[in-house]
Structure formats: C-alpha cells, structure tokens
Design an enzyme around this catalytic site. Structure first.
Site, PDB file in Angstrom:
ATOM      1  N   SER A 131      -8.534 -19.076  15.628  1.00  0.00           N
ATOM      2  CA  SER A 131      -7.089 -19.125  15.779  1.00  0.00           C
ATOM      3  C   SER A 131      -6.672 -20.486  16.322  1.00  0.00           C
ATOM      4  CB  SER A 131      -6.600 -18.018  16.722  1.00  0.00           C
ATOM      5  OG  SER A 131      -5.193 -18.060  16.849  1.00  0.00           O
ATOM      6  N   LYS A 185     -10.193 -10.652  15.943  1.00  0.00           N
ATOM      7  CA  LYS A 185      -9.207 -11.541  15.317  1.00  0.00           C
ATOM      8  C   LYS A 185      -8.118 -10.733  14.609  1.00  0.00           C
ATOM      9  CE  LYS A 185      -7.501 -15.525  13.926  1.00  0.00           C
ATOM     10  NZ  LYS A 185      -6.784 -15.331  12.686  1.00  0.00           N
ATOM     11  N   HIS A 188      -5.850  -9.576  17.290  1.00  0.00           N
ATOM     12  CA  HIS A 188      -5.126 -10.781  17.707  1.00  0.00           C
ATOM     13  C   HIS A 188      -3.928 -11.002  16.786  1.00  0.00           C
ATOM     14  CE1 HIS A 188      -4.278 -15.043  16.880  1.00  0.00           C
ATOM     15  NE2 HIS A 188      -4.661 -15.352  18.116  1.00  0.00           N
ATOM     16  N   ASN A 189      -4.168 -10.914  15.472  1.00  0.00           N
ATOM     17  CA  ASN A 189      -3.090 -11.143  14.514  1.00  0.00           C
ATOM     18  C   ASN A 189      -2.034 -10.052  14.589  1.00  0.00           C
ATOM     19  OD1 ASN A 189      -4.656 -13.313  13.792  1.00  0.00           O
ATOM     20  ND2 ASN A 189      -4.773 -12.801  11.632  1.00  0.00           N
ATOM     21  N   GLU A 192       0.058 -10.888  17.446  1.00  0.00           N
ATOM     22  CA  GLU A 192       0.873 -12.021  17.003  1.00  0.00           C
ATOM     23  C   GLU A 192       2.089 -11.530  16.224  1.00  0.00           C
ATOM     24  OE1 GLU A 192       0.125 -15.133  13.457  1.00  0.00           O
ATOM     25  OE2 GLU A 192      -1.377 -15.229  15.047  1.00  0.00           O
TER      26      GLU A 192
END
Length: 472
Positions: A131, A185, A188-189, A192
């Site tokens: 990222s 990840k 995480h997205n 986000e």
C-alpha cells in the site's frame, strides 16, 4: 558486479515494479528486473543512474540465472490469470527453496491455491499486499507479507530496508501463514473504502448542509490534519479541495464526475465478512454507494421527479460550532470503521489459521499506506495491552472516546436526515456502535418467526437446549 549475485528479482517493470526496484537499489541491494517490453527493461537502468546495482532484462533464463540462491522473486503484474502465467513461465527454472512473492492485489483464495501448488514443488509462495501507490513504492510503502515464516528471513532485510518508517520502525513484518498477507491487504482496502465514503459524506454535509464555501471546506480539512484526525486521506482531501481547474478556473472537484469506480477489493471484503458472519456495515455502505453512483441517468431523473426542498433550511448553529461537531462525528465513524475491519481480521485469523498479531497489523499501517492515521497508535496500544481483544470498542480508552463523541455524531446524522442528505456510512457506524453495546437485541422476534414458519427452532434464556413450538 558478478551476474550471479543479484539479491532480488522483480517481474513486471510498470510503475509499481520500477519504483520498488529503484527503492531497493537506493538501499544498496542489487536487483534485477524482468519485463518482456525491452524499453521498460532498459529504462529502469537509465533511471537508476550509473553505479547503481540495477539491471533490466527481457530474458527469463538470464533473469533466473543472475539471482542469488535461494532466489527471491517478486511479481508486480495484474492480479488473476497474469500471475498464474508468470508463475508457469518461471517454474521450470526454479529450484527447491526459491521464493516467489506476489505483490499485487490478488484475491486471497487464489493466493492460498498458489501456496499449496508451489509447496508441492518445495517452492515458497508469498502473497504480499503493498500500500502507498507510486510514491510509496519509490520512497517507502507499507508491506503485508504472508507465507512461510522461516522463508521470510531471506526477504526480511530487503523489505525492512525499503519499507516506510515510523519512529524508526519499518512498516513491514511477517503477518501469518498462507494467504494472510493478501487477506490483510483486502481488509485494509475495505477500511479504505469506508473512510473515503465517510470523507465524501462529511464534505457533502458541510457543503450542502451547512453551506460552507470552497475556501472554508479546504481550510477545514487542512486544519483537521493537525488534530486527532491526522491521516493521509484527510491530508490529500485538503489538497484536492484547493486544486483549480485550468480550463474553467473553478475548483477541479466540481468538474469531476460523481460516477465512482472500483477494482473490487472493497466488494471482496464485504463478501468475505458475510461468509465469516462478521458485520462490517460501514464498508458495506461504502461499496453500495459506489454502486449507486453509477446510476447517474436514473439519479438525474429522480432528482427532477423527487426534488429535495429541505436544503434551503438553515442549520441552527454557526459554522465553527457545526464544524467541531462534524469533526467529532468523523472521528467516531472512522474508529468504528477500523473496529469493524480489525474484528474481521480476528475472526479470519482463527478461521483460516493465519495466527495474525493485530498489534503488528496496526503497527505497519501507521506509515506508507493509504489508511495511515494518527489513531493507529491507540489501536496498536489496545492490542498490545490485550492481544486477544475481540473488538476495539471493548478497549476502555477507545470505547471511552466514542462515548464522549456520540452526541455529536447523533446531531450530525439528524441534520443530514432533516436536510435529505444521504449519510449511510455515518448512520451505519453509529448503528454498529449502538447494536454492539445492546445487551438484548430484538432478534428474539426473528428467531420466533423462523421457528413459526420453518420450524428452525430456537434457544431459551432460562435453560439450555434447542426448542420448537407449535405456534398455531
């Protein structure tokens, strides 16, 4: 330099691959890159400059033969079939003990499959989320590797050198087994997505609801970045709101289409959360709002057919007081979003045997990545004090912060409702908080209904067992 002594290999010399290669070389590790495009292979050497331990090639054989054993090879190619195609081309030349790292946004079940397939050939496969975008790759990303713990030691010196640093700590660590890195990840997205939607709703309420000017909006986000809201996404929003369009002279944001795009990672987060039966309502709402944005023609028709006449009514508080309440509401909703994502990681770790340490996840998200934020220091501390914490809302400090700010998010949601402004992310963040702290939910009615029409049975509060009632 001996051609057999390249420390690291990179397959795919597009924007991310090229910049990560240059970052590796800047940290004094020799690196060779492979790309079928000869221009890209040549360009990386030129960009690195004379004397740098960087080389580009179009030959797979030359690439493999030039790497130190056990070989460490990162793939930065589009997710999906291209990853499998590259692996297939490399396999005949690899040897037991070699390591292949997928640095793209691969769906975690694909990574799990690749781990098992390469394990049969005694080759280690890592799925590693990266990222930070182009600038992160060049000057320090957050990296989320998962795979074999022992094999990670071969990668650790390079990764720790190139990662972003916060107080001297690299924003990379071994996360867990199998597809742990790609899973982290993915979440995480999802977080986000949620925070970006909250920022969009904040902008909308302040602009259409409170009537802030472009200058006031820009100044508000810029000022917030010096508070507890400090984060990359708040910072860039302040910069975005300042940018003028060269063609029209107005703020560029006003001529950008409101049809939002996505690459699917937020959807993956929501789908997996439903599979795990972990609620992530703010992430769900963020995905939903990107979807509804695509129905532009229908929304234009609806705006004419179903006009909103509530926006003309002035708010009852002055701008600065309202901005202060908005700031508290945003903090509340942002923390709620992190709590949802971290809860999903905890359940996934138990389900998929990842052995995640959530304090490490928070640590490596503090720098380099898109969701880096000041609040991650408190989140890390919460998991350090209680590694088995099931939800951030149960941490006394974080939960106390939300209690202190709950009045303001309720006021903001009420204002948005009265104005006819859609704020599903804020509403879901508040509903998550209220539902999670409710000792007795009304879902007993649902259980009774299920038993009534489908004999699905229910449990009782006064004794153990499974029960069924003949209702009629």
């Amino acid at each position: 330099m001996n051609d057999l002594q390249y420390e690291f290999g990179m397959v795919g010399l597009g924007v991310m691959g090229r910049n990560l290669m240059l970052n590796i070389a800047d940290n004094d590790f020799s690196v060779i890159g492979l790309d079928l495009d000869g221009a890209k292979a040549a360009a990386v050497e030129i960009e690195a400059g004379p004397g740098k331990p960087v080389r580009g090639t179009t030959s797979t054989e030359e690439f493999i033969q030039s790497l130190r054993k056990p070989r460490a090879i990162m793939l930065l190619v589009p997710a999906g079939p291209p990853v499998d195609a590259v692996i297939k081309s490399l396999l005949p030349l690899l040897e037991p003990g070699d390591i292949v790292i997928d640095g793209g946004n691969s769906y975690f079940p694909d990574t799990e499959r690749r781990v098992l397939e390469l394990e049969e050939k005694e080759i280690h496969f890592f799925g590693m989320g990266i990222s930070g975008g182009e600038q992160g790759a060049r000057f320090g990303p957050s990296m989320m590797p998962g795979g074999n713990r022992e094999a990670y030691e071969r990668l650790r010196p390079v990764f720790e050198a190139v990662a972003a640093k916060v107080n001297g700590e690299p924003c990379v660590t071994f996360l867990g087994n199998g597809s742990a890195g790609n899973f982290v990840k993915m979440v995480h997205n999802g977080i986000e997505y949620g925070i970006m939607q909250l920022i969009a709703e904040t902008y909308d309420v302040l602009r259409r609801g409170a009537g802030l000017s472009d200058d006031e909006l820009q100044a508000t986000f810029q000022a917030w970045n010096d508070t507890e809201l400090q984060s990359y996404l708040i910072e860039i929003t302040g910069e975005i709101l300042q940018k003028q369009d060269e063609e029209t002279g107005q703020r560029l944001v006003h001529v950008i289409s409101d049809r939002a795009r996505s690459k699917g990672t937020g959807k993956w987060t929501s789908q997996n959360a439903m599979d795990l039966q972990v609620p992530v309502p703010t992430i769900d709402m963020a995905v939903l709002m990107r979807d509804i944005s695509k129905f532009k023609e229908e929304r234009v028709e609806a705006a004419n057919l179903l006009p909103n006449n509530r926006l003309q009514e002035a708010i009852s508080t002055d701008h600065q007081e309202f901005i202060a309440k908005m700031r508290n509401a945003f903090y509340f909703a942002m923390i709620s979003t992190y709590a949802q994502g971290m809860a999903q990681l905890k359940v996934a770790s138990e389900t998929y045997k990842y052995e995640l340490q959530l304090q490490d996840v928070a640590k490596i998200w503090r720098g380099g990545c898109i969701i880096r934020a000041a609040c991650l220091t408190d989140i890390r501390s919460a998991y350090e004090q209680n590694p088995s914490l099931p939800n951030l809302l149960l941490d006394s400090k974080i939960g106390g912060d939300l209690l202190d700010r709950q009045d303001d998010i309720r006021i903001i949601v009420k204002v948005a409702i009265d104005k006819g402004i859609a704020v599903p992310a804020f509403m879901s963040a508040l509903a998550y908080f209220d539902a999670y702290r409710t000792e007795t939910l009304p879902t007993n009615i649902i259980q009774a209904q299920r038993d009534y029409f489908g004999a699905h049975t229910y449990e009782r509060t006064d004794k153990e067992g499974i029960f069924h009632t003949i209702w009629n």
